[in-house]
Design an enzyme around this catalytic site. Structure first.
Site, PDB file in Angstrom:
ATOM      1  N   GLU A 238       1.039   0.231   3.835  1.00 19.98           N
ATOM      2  CA  GLU A 238       0.533  -1.023   4.424  1.00 19.98           C
ATOM      3  C   GLU A 238      -0.906  -0.914   4.916  1.00 19.98           C
ATOM      4  O   GLU A 238      -1.685  -1.859   4.801  1.00 19.98           O
ATOM      5  CB  GLU A 238       1.437  -1.480   5.583  1.00 19.98           C
ATOM      6  CG  GLU A 238       2.717  -2.168   5.144  1.00 19.98           C
ATOM      7  CD  GLU A 238       3.869  -1.222   4.837  1.00 19.98           C
ATOM      8  OE1 GLU A 238       3.640  -0.007   4.705  1.00 19.98           O
ATOM      9  OE2 GLU A 238       5.006  -1.704   4.731  1.00 19.98           O
TER      10      GLU A 238
ATOM     11  N   GLU B  84      11.228   0.301   3.743  1.00 23.71           N
ATOM     12  CA  GLU B  84      11.874  -0.142   4.991  1.00 23.71           C
ATOM     13  C   GLU B  84      13.316  -0.589   4.735  1.00 23.71           C
ATOM     14  O   GLU B  84      14.200  -0.355   5.559  1.00 23.71           O
ATOM     15  CB  GLU B  84      11.061  -1.272   5.625  1.00 23.71           C
ATOM     16  CG  GLU B  84       9.696  -0.789   6.085  1.00 23.71           C
ATOM     17  CD  GLU B  84       8.862  -1.892   6.707  1.00 23.71           C
ATOM     18  OE1 GLU B  84       8.861  -1.992   7.936  1.00 23.71           O
ATOM     19  OE2 GLU B  84       8.229  -2.669   5.967  1.00 23.71           O
TER      20      GLU B  84
ATOM     21  N   ALA C 154       6.823  -5.826   0.260  1.00 20.29           N
ATOM     22  CA  ALA C 154       6.842  -7.279   0.397  1.00 20.29           C
ATOM     23  C   ALA C 154       5.943  -7.858  -0.687  1.00 20.29           C
ATOM     24  O   ALA C 154       5.047  -7.177  -1.195  1.00 20.29           O
ATOM     25  CB  ALA C 154       6.339  -7.662   1.772  1.00 20.29           C
TER      26      ALA C 154
ATOM     27  N   GLY D  14       7.805  -2.594   2.402  1.00 18.59           N
ATOM     28  CA  GLY D  14       9.075  -3.231   2.762  1.00 18.59           C
ATOM     29  C   GLY D  14      10.259  -2.680   1.972  1.00 18.59           C
ATOM     30  O   GLY D  14      11.395  -2.707   2.450  1.00 18.59           O
TER      31      GLY D  14
HETATM   32  N1  CO8 Z   1       3.877  -7.665  -4.377  1.00 17.35           N
HETATM   33  C1  CO8 Z   1       3.597  -8.495  -5.404  1.00 17.35           C
HETATM   34  N2  CO8 Z   1       3.385  -8.061  -6.670  1.00 17.35           N
HETATM   35  C2  CO8 Z   1       3.486  -6.744  -6.900  1.00 17.35           C
HETATM   36  C3  CO8 Z   1       3.778  -5.832  -5.876  1.00 17.35           C
HETATM   37  C4  CO8 Z   1       3.982  -6.337  -4.568  1.00 17.35           C
HETATM   38  N3  CO8 Z   1       4.289  -5.542  -3.529  1.00 17.35           N
HETATM   39  N4  CO8 Z   1       3.780  -4.586  -6.407  1.00 17.35           N
HETATM   40  C5  CO8 Z   1       3.518  -4.734  -7.714  1.00 17.35           C
HETATM   41  N5  CO8 Z   1       3.328  -6.024  -8.024  1.00 17.35           N
HETATM   42  C6  CO8 Z   1       3.008  -6.625  -9.333  1.00 17.35           C
HETATM   43  C7  CO8 Z   1       1.570  -6.285  -9.719  1.00 17.35           C
HETATM   44  O1  CO8 Z   1       0.669  -7.185  -9.106  1.00 17.35           O
HETATM   45  C8  CO8 Z   1       1.656  -6.437 -11.227  1.00 17.35           C
HETATM   46  O2  CO8 Z   1       1.599  -7.805 -11.537  1.00 17.35           O
HETATM   47  P1  CO8 Z   1       0.804  -8.293 -12.892  1.00 17.35           P
HETATM   48  O3  CO8 Z   1       1.571  -7.660 -14.028  1.00 17.35           O
HETATM   49  O4  CO8 Z   1       0.950  -9.775 -12.843  1.00 17.35           O
HETATM   50  O5  CO8 Z   1      -0.572  -7.775 -12.769  1.00 17.35           O
HETATM   51  C9  CO8 Z   1       3.065  -5.947 -11.558  1.00 17.35           C
HETATM   52  O6  CO8 Z   1       3.801  -5.999 -10.324  1.00 17.35           O
HETATM   53  C10 CO8 Z   1       3.085  -4.526 -12.040  1.00 17.35           C
HETATM   54  O7  CO8 Z   1       2.404  -3.720 -11.087  1.00 17.35           O
HETATM   55  P2  CO8 Z   1       1.255  -2.680 -11.503  1.00 17.35           P
HETATM   56  O8  CO8 Z   1       0.519  -3.146 -12.697  1.00 17.35           O
HETATM   57  O9  CO8 Z   1       0.447  -2.382 -10.269  1.00 17.35           O
HETATM   58  O10 CO8 Z   1       2.178  -1.422 -11.908  1.00 17.35           O
HETATM   59  P3  CO8 Z   1       1.809   0.105 -11.812  1.00 17.35           P
HETATM   60  O11 CO8 Z   1       2.892   0.835 -12.509  1.00 17.35           O
HETATM   61  O12 CO8 Z   1       0.411   0.378 -12.239  1.00 17.35           O
HETATM   62  O13 CO8 Z   1       1.869   0.472 -10.232  1.00 17.35           O
HETATM   63  C11 CO8 Z   1       2.822   0.370  -8.019  1.00 17.35           C
HETATM   64  C12 CO8 Z   1       3.081   0.378  -9.527  1.00 17.35           C
HETATM   65  C13 CO8 Z   1       2.299   1.749  -7.589  1.00 17.35           C
HETATM   66  C14 CO8 Z   1       4.162   0.102  -7.350  1.00 17.35           C
HETATM   67  C15 CO8 Z   1       1.777  -0.700  -7.649  1.00 17.35           C
HETATM   68  O14 CO8 Z   1       2.186  -1.926  -8.210  1.00 17.35           O
HETATM   69  C16 CO8 Z   1       1.580  -0.917  -6.194  1.00 17.35           C
HETATM   70  O15 CO8 Z   1       0.884  -0.141  -5.552  1.00 17.35           O
HETATM   71  N6  CO8 Z   1       2.165  -1.990  -5.611  1.00 17.35           N
HETATM   72  C17 CO8 Z   1       1.952  -2.420  -4.260  1.00 17.35           C
HETATM   73  C18 CO8 Z   1       2.626  -1.483  -3.291  1.00 17.35           C
HETATM   74  C19 CO8 Z   1       2.353  -1.906  -1.877  1.00 17.35           C
HETATM   75  O16 CO8 Z   1       1.250  -1.929  -1.409  1.00 17.35           O
HETATM   76  N7  CO8 Z   1       3.446  -2.235  -1.135  1.00 17.35           N
HETATM   77  C20 CO8 Z   1       3.367  -2.632   0.231  1.00 17.35           C
HETATM   78  C21 CO8 Z   1       3.290  -4.106   0.323  1.00 17.35           C
HETATM   79  S1  CO8 Z   1       3.028  -4.647   1.998  1.00 17.35           S
HETATM   80  C22 CO8 Z   1       4.567  -4.572   2.687  1.00 17.35           C
HETATM   81  O17 CO8 Z   1       5.525  -4.212   2.069  1.00 17.35           O
HETATM   82  C23 CO8 Z   1       4.649  -5.008   4.102  1.00 17.35           C
HETATM   83  C24 CO8 Z   1       6.104  -5.111   4.591  1.00 17.35           C
HETATM   84  C25 CO8 Z   1       6.154  -5.809   5.912  1.00 17.35           C
HETATM   85  C26 CO8 Z   1       5.792  -7.245   5.762  1.00 17.35           C
HETATM   86  C27 CO8 Z   1       5.781  -7.928   7.066  1.00 17.35           C
HETATM   87  C28 CO8 Z   1       5.699  -9.441   6.900  1.00 17.35           C
HETATM   88  C29 CO8 Z   1       4.409 -10.041   7.282  1.00 17.35           C
END
Ligand code: CO8
Length: 256
Positions: A133, A113, A65, A110
């Site tokens: 999460e 999911e 998400a 998500g």
């Molecule tokens: N949301 C928003 N932005 C994101 C997300 C995300 N989930 N993932 C990556 N980005 C953005 C980064 O902030 C970054 O932005 P910027 O260039 O502006 O700094 C850009 O994408 C590139 O990301 P990275 O620089 O981090 O790229 P890497 O190659 O170093 O890493 C990863 C890739 C491993 C995928 C890393 O980005 C990461 O760990 N992302 C987050 C993963 C995460 O925690 N996902 C779970 C999110 S919570 C969720 O999904 C809950 C679902 C249920 C919701 C229920 C509703 C309330």
């Protein structure tokens, strides 16, 4: 119609959605859910589509998400955002036609999911799956706490969701989370090949099969067997006669 959060393609009775929000690793935001629901409305009116494939652009399938959108949500807004995701993924799961996730890279939170709500998952060798999460002080909110245990058992679910650990495609295959791992360059070719094979089977049989397997999973065994007999026998008034006749005449079936 074109969408801003994903690209669509339709060829040979197979529809493909490519999630594309490169600035956020294809993260799921409100607009994406809105557009996806509009797309699913259009799909349910199009009987030419036999299989739907969902994949992602770039190195992510979907990285979860959208954390930037979620961070300022109130409890009520978070509840609604969770419900929107749950409802959308249930729609996907309950589509009459099969839905395949082609996991091209990160399928996290998500995004994982969403893949779990598909009927099965083909992953590239670059696929990385996880439900991180808890590292954000959250829990999965789009049905992942329930779907994963039905697919991969309680031990694997609690292990993955309590640690938030990311696993590679091989490990996901071993746990039964993905059904096949292929070379990254071959991911779309292989997935399209599988979709095409499905699209060539009896169309009513495919719809009946998905319905009885999915619905039967929630039913008492005896009721599910009755439902299976209902679906089986109903096919004797649709695809069955042509399928069996074609076999005996040593030719390809000509489905109506
Ligand atoms: N949301 C928003 N932005 C994101 C997300 C995300 N989930 N993932 C990556 N980005 C953005 C980064 O902030 C970054 O932005 P910027 O260039 O502006 O700094 C850009 O994408 C590139 O990301 P990275 O620089 O981090 O790229 P890497 O190659 O170093 O890493 C990863 C890739 C491993 C995928 C890393 O980005 C990461 O760990 N992302 C987050 C993963 C995460 O925690 N996902 C779970 C999110 S919570 C969720 O999904 C809950 C679902 C249920 C919701 C229920 C509703 C309330």
């Amino acid at each position: 119609m074109s969408y801003t959060t994903f690209k669509t393609k339709f060829e040979d009775n197979i529809a493909v959605i490519t999630i594309s929000r490169p600035e956020a690793m294809n993260a799921l935001n409100s607009l994406l859910f809105k557009e996806l629901n509009t797309y699913l409305d259009s799909l349910s009116e199009n009987s030419a589509v036999k299989v739907l494939i969902i994949t992602g652009d770039g190195k992510a399938f979907i990285a979860g998400a959208d954390i930037a959108e979620m961070q300022d949500m109130t409890k009520k807004e978070a509840f609604l955002f969770s419900k929107t995701g749950q409802d959308t993924f249930s729609r996907l799961e309950n589509l009459k036609i099969p839905v395949i996730a082609a996991v091209n890279g990160y399928a996290l939170g998500g995004g994982c999911e969403l893949a779990l709500a598909c009927d099965f998952r083909i992953s590239s060798n670059f696929g990385k799956l996880g439900l991180p999460e808890v590292s954000l002080g959250l829990v999965p909110g789009y049905g992942g706490t329930q779907r994963l245990s039905r697919l991969a058992g309680l031990g694997n679910t609690l292990f993955l969701q309590l640690t938030g650990q990311m696993i590679d495609a091989g490990e996901a295959l071993r746990m039964g989370i993905v059904q096949k791992v292929v070379d990254a360059n071959e991911l779309m070719n292989e997935t399209l090949k599988i979709a095409k094979k499905i699209s060539q089977q009896g169309p009513n049989a495919i719809i009946a099969l998905k319905k009885i397997v999915r619905n039967g999973y929630q039913m008492d065994h005896n009721k599910a067997y009755d439902a299976e007999s209902e679906e089986f026998s109903a096919l004797f008034e649709s695809d069955g006669p042509e399928g069996m006749k074609a076999f005996l005449e040593k030719r390809k079936p000509n489905w109506k």
